[in-house]
Design a protein around this motif. Structure first.
Motif, PDB file in Angstrom:
ATOM      1  N   VAL A 223       7.469   8.355  -6.593  1.00  0.00           N
ATOM      2  CA  VAL A 223       7.280   8.136  -8.026  1.00  0.00           C
ATOM      3  C   VAL A 223       6.268   7.023  -8.293  1.00  0.00           C
ATOM      4  CG1 VAL A 223       9.274   6.551  -8.193  1.00  0.00           C
ATOM      5  CG2 VAL A 223       8.448   7.739 -10.240  1.00  0.00           C
ATOM      6  N   GLY A 224       6.290   5.951  -7.495  1.00  0.00           N
ATOM      7  CA  GLY A 224       5.315   4.870  -7.680  1.00  0.00           C
ATOM      8  C   GLY A 224       3.897   5.324  -7.407  1.00  0.00           C
ATOM      9  N   GLU A 225       3.742   6.273  -6.463  1.00  0.00           N
ATOM     10  CA  GLU A 225       2.418   6.815  -6.162  1.00  0.00           C
ATOM     11  C   GLU A 225       1.933   7.730  -7.283  1.00  0.00           C
ATOM     12  OE1 GLU A 225       2.973   6.845  -1.281  1.00  0.00           O
ATOM     13  OE2 GLU A 225       3.357   8.651  -2.456  1.00  0.00           O
ATOM     14  N   VAL A 226       2.858   8.536  -7.825  1.00  0.00           N
ATOM     15  CA  VAL A 226       2.504   9.400  -8.961  1.00  0.00           C
ATOM     16  C   VAL A 226       1.983   8.558 -10.122  1.00  0.00           C
ATOM     17  CG1 VAL A 226       3.465  10.905 -10.745  1.00  0.00           C
ATOM     18  CG2 VAL A 226       4.079  11.272  -8.354  1.00  0.00           C
ATOM     19  N   CYS A 227       2.686   7.464 -10.408  1.00  0.00           N
ATOM     20  CA  CYS A 227       2.282   6.602 -11.522  1.00  0.00           C
ATOM     21  C   CYS A 227       0.961   5.897 -11.252  1.00  0.00           C
ATOM     22  CB  CYS A 227       3.376   5.560 -11.800  1.00  0.00           C
ATOM     23  SG  CYS A 227       4.927   6.254 -12.420  1.00  0.00           S
ATOM     24  N   ALA A 228       0.580   5.741  -9.985  1.00  0.00           N
ATOM     25  CA  ALA A 228      -0.631   4.990  -9.630  1.00  0.00           C
ATOM     26  C   ALA A 228      -1.885   5.847  -9.552  1.00  0.00           C
ATOM     27  CB  ALA A 228      -0.424   4.272  -8.294  1.00  0.00           C
ATOM     28  N   VAL A 229      -1.728   7.163  -9.531  1.00  0.00           N
ATOM     29  CA  VAL A 229      -2.906   8.029  -9.423  1.00  0.00           C
ATOM     30  C   VAL A 229      -3.782   7.883 -10.665  1.00  0.00           C
ATOM     31  CG1 VAL A 229      -3.712  10.417  -9.289  1.00  0.00           C
ATOM     32  CG2 VAL A 229      -1.755   9.692  -7.928  1.00  0.00           C
ATOM     33  N   ARG A 236     -11.936  17.599  -7.537  1.00  0.00           N
ATOM     34  CA  ARG A 236     -11.943  19.014  -7.901  1.00  0.00           C
ATOM     35  C   ARG A 236     -12.778  19.864  -6.947  1.00  0.00           C
ATOM     36  NH1 ARG A 236     -11.083  15.736 -11.826  1.00  0.00           N
ATOM     37  NH2 ARG A 236      -9.645  16.286 -13.533  1.00  0.00           N
ATOM     38  N   ARG A 237     -13.824  19.291  -6.417  1.00  0.00           N
ATOM     39  CA  ARG A 237     -14.689  20.057  -5.511  1.00  0.00           C
ATOM     40  C   ARG A 237     -13.966  20.401  -4.210  1.00  0.00           C
ATOM     41  NH1 ARG A 237     -18.118  18.506  -1.482  1.00  0.00           N
ATOM     42  NH2 ARG A 237     -17.784  16.296  -2.007  1.00  0.00           N
ATOM     43  N   ARG A 238     -13.194  19.435  -3.695  1.00  0.00           N
ATOM     44  CA  ARG A 238     -12.497  19.662  -2.424  1.00  0.00           C
ATOM     45  C   ARG A 238     -11.004  19.894  -2.628  1.00  0.00           C
ATOM     46  NH1 ARG A 238     -14.155  14.707   1.200  1.00  0.00           N
ATOM     47  NH2 ARG A 238     -12.791  15.823   2.673  1.00  0.00           N
ATOM     48  N   THR A 239     -10.578  19.966  -3.859  1.00  0.00           N
ATOM     49  CA  THR A 239      -9.192  20.269  -4.264  1.00  0.00           C
ATOM     50  C   THR A 239      -8.152  19.409  -3.534  1.00  0.00           C
ATOM     51  OG1 THR A 239      -8.960  22.107  -2.686  1.00  0.00           O
ATOM     52  CG2 THR A 239      -9.747  22.639  -4.905  1.00  0.00           C
ATOM     53  N   PHE A 240      -8.232  18.091  -3.753  1.00  0.00           N
ATOM     54  CA  PHE A 240      -7.177  17.202  -3.264  1.00  0.00           C
ATOM     55  C   PHE A 240      -6.964  16.070  -4.251  1.00  0.00           C
ATOM     56  CE2 PHE A 240     -10.893  15.210  -1.055  1.00  0.00           C
ATOM     57  CZ  PHE A 240     -10.778  13.913  -1.557  1.00  0.00           C
ATOM     58  N   VAL A 241      -5.814  15.419  -4.127  1.00  0.00           N
ATOM     59  CA  VAL A 241      -5.504  14.218  -4.901  1.00  0.00           C
ATOM     60  C   VAL A 241      -5.438  13.056  -3.927  1.00  0.00           C
ATOM     61  CG1 VAL A 241      -3.832  13.055  -6.389  1.00  0.00           C
ATOM     62  CG2 VAL A 241      -4.216  15.512  -6.635  1.00  0.00           C
ATOM     63  N   HIS A 242      -6.219  12.023  -4.177  1.00  0.00           N
ATOM     64  CA  HIS A 242      -6.199  10.844  -3.305  1.00  0.00           C
ATOM     65  C   HIS A 242      -5.026   9.953  -3.682  1.00  0.00           C
ATOM     66  CE1 HIS A 242      -7.538   7.625  -0.730  1.00  0.00           C
ATOM     67  NE2 HIS A 242      -7.502   6.787  -1.746  1.00  0.00           N
ATOM     68  N   VAL A 243      -4.198   9.626  -2.694  1.00  0.00           N
ATOM     69  CA  VAL A 243      -3.038   8.761  -2.902  1.00  0.00           C
ATOM     70  C   VAL A 243      -3.350   7.426  -2.239  1.00  0.00           C
ATOM     71  CG1 VAL A 243      -0.544   8.510  -2.638  1.00  0.00           C
ATOM     72  CG2 VAL A 243      -1.554  10.796  -2.809  1.00  0.00           C
ATOM     73  N   GLY A 244      -3.662   6.424  -3.042  1.00  0.00           N
ATOM     74  CA  GLY A 244      -4.104   5.151  -2.480  1.00  0.00           C
ATOM     75  C   GLY A 244      -3.530   3.931  -3.151  1.00  0.00           C
ATOM     76  N   GLY A 245      -2.456   4.108  -3.906  1.00  0.00           N
ATOM     77  CA  GLY A 245      -1.866   2.963  -4.599  1.00  0.00           C
ATOM     78  C   GLY A 245      -0.412   3.192  -4.931  1.00  0.00           C
ATOM     79  N   ASN A 246       0.196   2.164  -5.483  1.00  0.00           N
ATOM     80  CA  ASN A 246       1.606   2.210  -5.842  1.00  0.00           C
ATOM     81  C   ASN A 246       1.793   1.320  -7.063  1.00  0.00           C
ATOM     82  OD1 ASN A 246       4.364   2.918  -5.382  1.00  0.00           O
ATOM     83  ND2 ASN A 246       4.716   0.886  -4.541  1.00  0.00           N
ATOM     84  N   VAL A 247       2.505   1.788  -8.075  1.00  0.00           N
ATOM     85  CA  VAL A 247       2.728   0.981  -9.265  1.00  0.00           C
ATOM     86  C   VAL A 247       3.930   0.079  -9.058  1.00  0.00           C
ATOM     87  CG1 VAL A 247       3.445   1.021 -11.687  1.00  0.00           C
ATOM     88  CG2 VAL A 247       1.586   2.484 -10.911  1.00  0.00           C
ATOM     89  N   GLY A 263       4.236   3.387   1.930  1.00  0.00           N
ATOM     90  CA  GLY A 263       4.193   3.610   3.368  1.00  0.00           C
ATOM     91  C   GLY A 263       2.975   3.009   4.042  1.00  0.00           C
ATOM     92  N   ARG A 264       2.133   2.310   3.257  1.00  0.00           N
ATOM     93  CA  ARG A 264       0.913   1.660   3.759  1.00  0.00           C
ATOM     94  C   ARG A 264      -0.038   2.657   4.418  1.00  0.00           C
ATOM     95  NH1 ARG A 264       1.122  -3.798   3.459  1.00  0.00           N
ATOM     96  NH2 ARG A 264       3.151  -4.705   2.973  1.00  0.00           N
ATOM     97  N   ARG A 265      -0.018   3.899   3.915  1.00  0.00           N
ATOM     98  CA  ARG A 265      -0.920   4.914   4.439  1.00  0.00           C
ATOM     99  C   ARG A 265      -1.564   5.651   3.274  1.00  0.00           C
ATOM    100  NH1 ARG A 265       1.225   8.572   9.319  1.00  0.00           N
ATOM    101  NH2 ARG A 265      -0.983   9.124   9.204  1.00  0.00           N
ATOM    102  N   CYS A 266      -2.823   5.344   3.012  1.00  0.00           N
ATOM    103  CA  CYS A 266      -3.547   6.109   2.005  1.00  0.00           C
ATOM    104  C   CYS A 266      -3.826   7.504   2.572  1.00  0.00           C
ATOM    105  CB  CYS A 266      -4.858   5.409   1.647  1.00  0.00           C
ATOM    106  SG  CYS A 266      -4.622   3.765   0.914  1.00  0.00           S
ATOM    107  N   ARG A 267      -3.893   8.497   1.679  1.00  0.00           N
ATOM    108  CA  ARG A 267      -4.057   9.856   2.167  1.00  0.00           C
ATOM    109  C   ARG A 267      -4.625  10.745   1.067  1.00  0.00           C
ATOM    110  NH1 ARG A 267       0.999   8.697   0.570  1.00  0.00           N
ATOM    111  NH2 ARG A 267       2.313  10.282  -0.423  1.00  0.00           N
ATOM    112  N   ASN A 268      -5.166  11.876   1.492  1.00  0.00           N
ATOM    113  CA  ASN A 268      -5.624  12.901   0.565  1.00  0.00           C
ATOM    114  C   ASN A 268      -4.665  14.078   0.663  1.00  0.00           C
ATOM    115  OD1 ASN A 268      -7.898  11.389  -0.150  1.00  0.00           O
ATOM    116  ND2 ASN A 268      -9.117  12.279   1.500  1.00  0.00           N
ATOM    117  N   VAL A 269      -4.034  14.436  -0.451  1.00  0.00           N
ATOM    118  CA  VAL A 269      -3.071  15.530  -0.473  1.00  0.00           C
ATOM    119  C   VAL A 269      -3.741  16.757  -1.087  1.00  0.00           C
ATOM    120  CG1 VAL A 269      -0.830  16.314  -1.317  1.00  0.00           C
ATOM    121  CG2 VAL A 269      -1.149  13.914  -0.678  1.00  0.00           C
ATOM    122  N   THR A 270      -3.907  17.784  -0.293  1.00  0.00           N
ATOM    123  CA  THR A 270      -4.560  19.002  -0.767  1.00  0.00           C
ATOM    124  C   THR A 270      -3.670  19.736  -1.765  1.00  0.00           C
ATOM    125  OG1 THR A 270      -5.736  19.243   1.334  1.00  0.00           O
ATOM    126  CG2 THR A 270      -5.562  21.204  -0.054  1.00  0.00           C
TER     127      THR A 270
END
Length: 397
Positions: A223-229, A236-247, A263-270
């Motif tokens: 939930v904290g990552e959802v709020c931070a996006v 949109r070009r590569r169809t992913f959401v970058h997860v790199g923060g936390n509220v 989790g201290r791991r930034c990631r790209n979620v397709t």
């Protein structure tokens, strides 16, 4: 008192603060080494903690555990500890240590004292205890053990009694996720809220809360990552959401984005192109009513600011109750739903671990081992073959 650390001839950091002259005219210069410190910064922090608890004659005075823990938490907070972790440690210190170990001197506490303290936390309230769960007591145990390690390294305590205190066994809580019937009900409710017939601010609020739950379901984000996006995090070009923060929610300030995930791991979620279309449709609706918002604004927002994860998860709980779903299903259960359904569909552990932002595959396995497909089916086949042979038949395969 000014304390400056130096390296000894063997490479170990040490300090010798000047405390004045004793009754015989000799300088008081206590000496302390810090072999646990690997950097000057670590050594300096330990030296300052040690010197702060010296008496005028250079001896370490006894200190209350509560006061030491407050200092320890402040030090870890300045060193970059997670605000949520600091909040939890502060709760342990103020609510539990102050209540049950009030006035206790850290150096005088024994293994028995601390084991009794943890048993009091576990004991039900009607029996004079605190009545908290075993997992919370384990978290408190780990906090105290780490703090005592630091006290020993700083020379405040001679030993760490927490090393010999046995932790309670953890509660085995099965990850709650949506089954197919409940998923259908939730999905219909979210779709209806994200496609309102009336475009006003009240509809935007309902849409945004539903959008947050939908986003967690299709990506597995916390939930904290959802709020931070942010809007710029949607590729949109590569169809992913970058997860790199936390509220983070901290006293005295509005929710804010911390540039690191839990989790201290930034990631790209397709995500699928159809999911990108949903994101674009919701953003366009929000912009028509409230916006327009820019690329650095949150994706999930009702006013352009980051939203509190507690508020977002609380709104999902309201929806859950309205649909008559089990209370144990929380916003975090949407993340579990995503992971469980991925495993059911044959996604391997390594891929899922990276997608969920876990530290490693062992974390994923520990949480979701009970839903790994094929294990129970293999057991059934093995038993069937053995039973056929015992009956004198020929086992298949």
């Amino acid at each position: 008192m000014r304390v400056e650390v130096r390296k000894d001839s063997d490479g170990v950091w040490y300090c010798r603060p000047y405390l004045g002259i004793d009754a015989l005219g000799s300088q008081i210069r206590p000496y302390r080494r810090f072999p646990a410190a690997s950097t000057r910064e670590e050594a300096q922090a330990l030296a300052e903690a040690w010197a702060a608890h010296l008496t005028a004659d250079g001896r370490v005075r006894s200190a209350r555990l509560f006061d030491l823990l407050v200092d320890y938490i402040e030090m870890r907070d300045r060193g970059g500890a997670s605000p949520n972790t600091v909040k939890q440690w502060t709760l342990f210190t103020r609510n539990y240590v102050r209540r049950y170990l009030h006035g206790a001197i850290a150096r005088d506490l024994t293994v028995t004292d601390l084991a009794r303290f943890e048993q009091t936390l576990l004991k039900p309230k009607d029996e004079g205890g605190q009545g908290i769960g075993r997992n919370s007591v384990i978290a408190c145990h780990n906090f105290l053990r780490g703090a005592f390690n630091w006290f020993v390294d700083a020379g405040i305590c001679e030993q760490n009694p927490m090393i010999y205190v046995r932790k309670p066994s953890p509660d085995k809580v099965e990850a709650a996720s949506l089954d197919e019937a409940d998923f259908s009900a939730v999905s219909r409710a979210l779709d209806a809220a994200m496609e309102p017939e009336v475009e006003d601010e009240a509809s935007v609020c309902r849409c945004v809360y539903a959008f947050a739950a939908w986003l967690a379901t299709v990506t597995g984000m916390r939930v904290g990552e959802v709020c931070a996006v942010r809007r710029r995090d949607v590729n949109r070009r590569r169809t992913f959401v970058h997860v790199g923060g936390n509220v983070i929610v901290a006293p005295g300030r509005p929710p804010w984005r911390r540039e690191i995930t839990k989790g201290r791991r930034c990631r790209n979620v397709t995500v699928r192109e159809a999911d990108i279309a949903v994101i674009d449709r919701v953003c366009a609706f929000i912009d028509r009513v409230l916006g327009p918002f820019g690329p650095d604004d949150p994706l999930v927002t009702v006013d352009g600011r980051f939203m509190s994860p507690d508020t977002v998860s609380g709104k999902f709980s309201e929806l859950r109750d309205a649909l008559g779903l089990p209370k144990r299903l929380t916003f975090h259960g949407l993340r579990h739903t995503h992971a469980t359904w991925c495993l059911d569909a044959g996604v391997d552990l390594k891929t899922l671990s990276e997608r969920m932002g876990h530290a490693d595959e062992s974390t994923t396995l520990r949480i979701y081992a009970h839903v790994l497909p094929g294990r129970d089916a293999a057991a059934a086949e093995a038993f069937g073959r053995a039973a056929d042979l015992a009956r004198g038949g020929v086992a298949d395969g």
